[in-house]
Scaffold this motif. Structure first.
Motif, PDB file in Angstrom:
ATOM      1  N   VAL A 103       0.842  -1.193   0.000  1.00  0.00           N
ATOM      2  CA  VAL A 103       0.000   0.000   0.000  1.00  0.00           C
ATOM      3  C   VAL A 103       0.880   1.248   0.000  1.00  0.00           C
ATOM      4  CG1 VAL A 103      -1.698   1.321   1.316  1.00  0.00           C
ATOM      5  CG2 VAL A 103      -1.914  -1.159   1.146  1.00  0.00           C
ATOM      6  N   VAL A 104       1.911   1.243   0.823  1.00  0.00           N
ATOM      7  CA  VAL A 104       2.849   2.367   0.863  1.00  0.00           C
ATOM      8  C   VAL A 104       3.532   2.522  -0.492  1.00  0.00           C
ATOM      9  CG1 VAL A 104       4.878   3.326   2.016  1.00  0.00           C
ATOM     10  CG2 VAL A 104       3.211   2.008   3.336  1.00  0.00           C
ATOM     11  N   GLN A 105       3.953   1.417  -1.086  1.00  0.00           N
ATOM     12  CA  GLN A 105       4.624   1.472  -2.378  1.00  0.00           C
ATOM     13  C   GLN A 105       3.713   2.021  -3.468  1.00  0.00           C
ATOM     14  OE1 GLN A 105       5.712  -2.699  -2.361  1.00  0.00           O
ATOM     15  NE2 GLN A 105       7.880  -2.209  -2.118  1.00  0.00           N
ATOM     16  N   ARG A 106       2.436   1.637  -3.443  1.00  0.00           N
ATOM     17  CA  ARG A 106       1.507   2.091  -4.478  1.00  0.00           C
ATOM     18  C   ARG A 106       1.252   3.598  -4.411  1.00  0.00           C
ATOM     19  NH1 ARG A 106      -1.756  -1.886  -6.972  1.00  0.00           N
ATOM     20  NH2 ARG A 106      -0.399  -3.667  -7.347  1.00  0.00           N
ATOM     21  N   LEU A 107       1.552   4.208  -3.277  1.00  0.00           N
ATOM     22  CA  LEU A 107       1.338   5.652  -3.141  1.00  0.00           C
ATOM     23  C   LEU A 107       2.546   6.469  -3.571  1.00  0.00           C
ATOM     24  CD1 LEU A 107      -0.505   5.686   0.299  1.00  0.00           C
ATOM     25  CD2 LEU A 107      -1.518   6.111  -1.937  1.00  0.00           C
ATOM     26  N   TRP A 110       2.408   9.863  -5.457  1.00  0.00           N
ATOM     27  CA  TRP A 110       1.966  11.061  -4.744  1.00  0.00           C
ATOM     28  C   TRP A 110       3.041  11.615  -3.800  1.00  0.00           C
ATOM     29  CZ3 TRP A 110      -1.727   7.212  -5.722  1.00  0.00           C
ATOM     30  CH2 TRP A 110      -2.829   7.632  -6.477  1.00  0.00           C
ATOM     31  N   GLY A 111       4.157  10.943  -3.726  1.00  0.00           N
ATOM     32  CA  GLY A 111       5.248  11.482  -2.923  1.00  0.00           C
ATOM     33  C   GLY A 111       5.335  10.894  -1.522  1.00  0.00           C
ATOM     34  N   THR A 112       6.389  11.286  -0.818  1.00  0.00           N
ATOM     35  CA  THR A 112       6.683  10.697   0.491  1.00  0.00           C
ATOM     36  C   THR A 112       5.674  11.094   1.562  1.00  0.00           C
ATOM     37  OG1 THR A 112       8.190  12.531   0.957  1.00  0.00           O
ATOM     38  CG2 THR A 112       9.149  10.531   0.000  1.00  0.00           C
ATOM     39  N   ARG A 117       1.890   9.070   5.579  1.00  0.00           N
ATOM     40  CA  ARG A 117       0.557   9.017   6.198  1.00  0.00           C
ATOM     41  C   ARG A 117       0.013   7.603   6.191  1.00  0.00           C
ATOM     42  NH1 ARG A 117       0.006  14.374   3.859  1.00  0.00           N
ATOM     43  NH2 ARG A 117      -0.686  13.485   1.886  1.00  0.00           N
ATOM     44  N   ALA A 118       0.278   6.844   5.113  1.00  0.00           N
ATOM     45  CA  ALA A 118      -0.161   5.444   5.070  1.00  0.00           C
ATOM     46  C   ALA A 118       0.598   4.612   6.090  1.00  0.00           C
ATOM     47  CB  ALA A 118       0.043   4.880   3.665  1.00  0.00           C
ATOM     48  N   LEU A 119       1.888   4.845   6.195  1.00  0.00           N
ATOM     49  CA  LEU A 119       2.727   4.087   7.120  1.00  0.00           C
ATOM     50  C   LEU A 119       2.281   4.292   8.563  1.00  0.00           C
ATOM     51  CD1 LEU A 119       5.288   2.268   6.965  1.00  0.00           C
ATOM     52  CD2 LEU A 119       6.621   4.326   7.438  1.00  0.00           C
ATOM     53  N   VAL A 120       1.895   5.524   8.888  1.00  0.00           N
ATOM     54  CA  VAL A 120       1.497   5.841  10.260  1.00  0.00           C
ATOM     55  C   VAL A 120       0.009   5.585  10.485  1.00  0.00           C
ATOM     56  CG1 VAL A 120       1.260   7.712  11.947  1.00  0.00           C
ATOM     57  CG2 VAL A 120       3.355   7.504  10.593  1.00  0.00           C
ATOM     58  N   VAL A 192      -7.347   9.113   5.156  1.00  0.00           N
ATOM     59  CA  VAL A 192      -6.127   8.820   5.909  1.00  0.00           C
ATOM     60  C   VAL A 192      -4.888   9.296   5.163  1.00  0.00           C
ATOM     61  CG1 VAL A 192      -4.717   7.001   6.957  1.00  0.00           C
ATOM     62  CG2 VAL A 192      -7.208   6.836   7.019  1.00  0.00           C
ATOM     63  N   VAL A 193      -4.792   8.962   3.880  1.00  0.00           N
ATOM     64  CA  VAL A 193      -3.561   9.234   3.144  1.00  0.00           C
ATOM     65  C   VAL A 193      -3.563  10.597   2.464  1.00  0.00           C
ATOM     66  CG1 VAL A 193      -3.143   6.785   2.823  1.00  0.00           C
ATOM     67  CG2 VAL A 193      -4.355   8.056   1.042  1.00  0.00           C
ATOM     68  N   GLY A 194      -4.722  11.249   2.381  1.00  0.00           N
ATOM     69  CA  GLY A 194      -4.769  12.603   1.840  1.00  0.00           C
ATOM     70  C   GLY A 194      -4.750  12.693   0.338  1.00  0.00           C
ATOM     71  N   VAL A 195      -4.837  11.560  -0.363  1.00  0.00           N
ATOM     72  CA  VAL A 195      -4.899  11.541  -1.823  1.00  0.00           C
ATOM     73  C   VAL A 195      -5.952  10.522  -2.225  1.00  0.00           C
ATOM     74  CG1 VAL A 195      -2.468  12.205  -2.108  1.00  0.00           C
ATOM     75  CG2 VAL A 195      -3.095   9.782  -2.012  1.00  0.00           C
TER      76      VAL A 195
END
Length: 255
Positions: A103-107, A110-112, A117-120, A192-195
């Protein structure tokens, strides 16, 4: 059975992970997936001081330190929990939960900031298991409640999991405020992730989710299912494209 008496929940030691994790996965029905073999990596992360090292409310530095030592897999370990339930010093169950690396990789487009935000903010319960003789006595609920409490303290906003359509979890989840989604329904991750992003169920699975802390409401994504590819199972490893996530749920961009 009735209440087994005093049951304690704590972070699992490396030895407890090595001695019990594979059995937990077998009881949870994921023993034949790559997740079932993830115990060694979790035990190693515990020995290195990475596991759950980034779960404090202000643990940005700890997450960054874990990432510098172990890349994305290290950062995921820093935001992951392995809990053990014990009764009279006997291990009777366990839980593994953490963010999904894929999930983190797929984002990444949109940048770090979105990835952070996904990681946390996201945590998936990948394994929840209780020994047969201690089931129906509130042990699983206690493990889940402890995980949710620690997740909320660590600023997680949304916990989720998955189950097969035949799994009799609706009552268990409903009694604990967890919403089981209908077949093909996905989770809107954008609060959650803002995108714009969605999490789709893997083929043959249903998702379940609950907001924790000050999290957003669980939202269903219209037309979220995309099951054209077989479900892929694997632990959150950043170095193996075949081992993408705890259960193979698919995160996708929303146009």
């Amino acid at each position: 059975m009735g209440s087994p008496g005093r049951v304690t929940i704590s972070y699992a030691s490396a030895a407890e992970i090595e001695g019990n994790y594979r059995r937990w996965c077998a009881m949870a029905g994921v023993g034949e997936t790559p997740l079932g073999g993830y115990g060694r990596e979790l035990a190693q992360a515990q020995r290195r001081g990475l596991l759950a090292s980034g779960m404090a409310p202000s643990a940005v530095r700890a997450i960054s330190a874990a990432a510098s030592r172990g890349g994305l897999a290290g950062a995921v370990a820093a935001r992951s929990l392995v809990l053990v339930a014990q009764h009279e010093r006997e291990v009777i169950g366990g839980l593994y939960a953490g963010p999904e690396a894929f999930v983190v990789q797929r984002l990444q487009p949109w940048g770090t900031a979105a990835q952070a935000r996904a990681l946390v903010g996201l945590m998936k319960v990948g394994v929840l298991a209780v020994e047969p003789e201690f089931r129906n006595a509130g042990v699983g609920a206690k493990l889940l409640r402890c995980a949710a409490d620690r997740a909320a303290t660590g600023r997680v906003r949304l916990m989720y999991g998955s189950c097969t359509p035949g799994a009799d979890l609706d009552g268990f989840c409903a009694d604990r405020g967890v919403r089981v989604l209908g077949p093909g329904e996905g989770i809107d991750l954008s609060p959650v992730v803002g995108v714009p992003a969605e999490l789709d169920p893997a083929k043959g699975e249903r998702l379940a989710a609950v907001a924790v802390g000050d999290g957003p409401p669980v939202a269903l994504s219209v037309g979220a299912t995309d099951n054209r590819a077989p479900a892929e199972n694997g632990p959150p490893s950043a170095n193996d494209s075949r081992r993408r996530a705890a259960t193979g749920n698919r995160a996708r961009r929303r146009s």
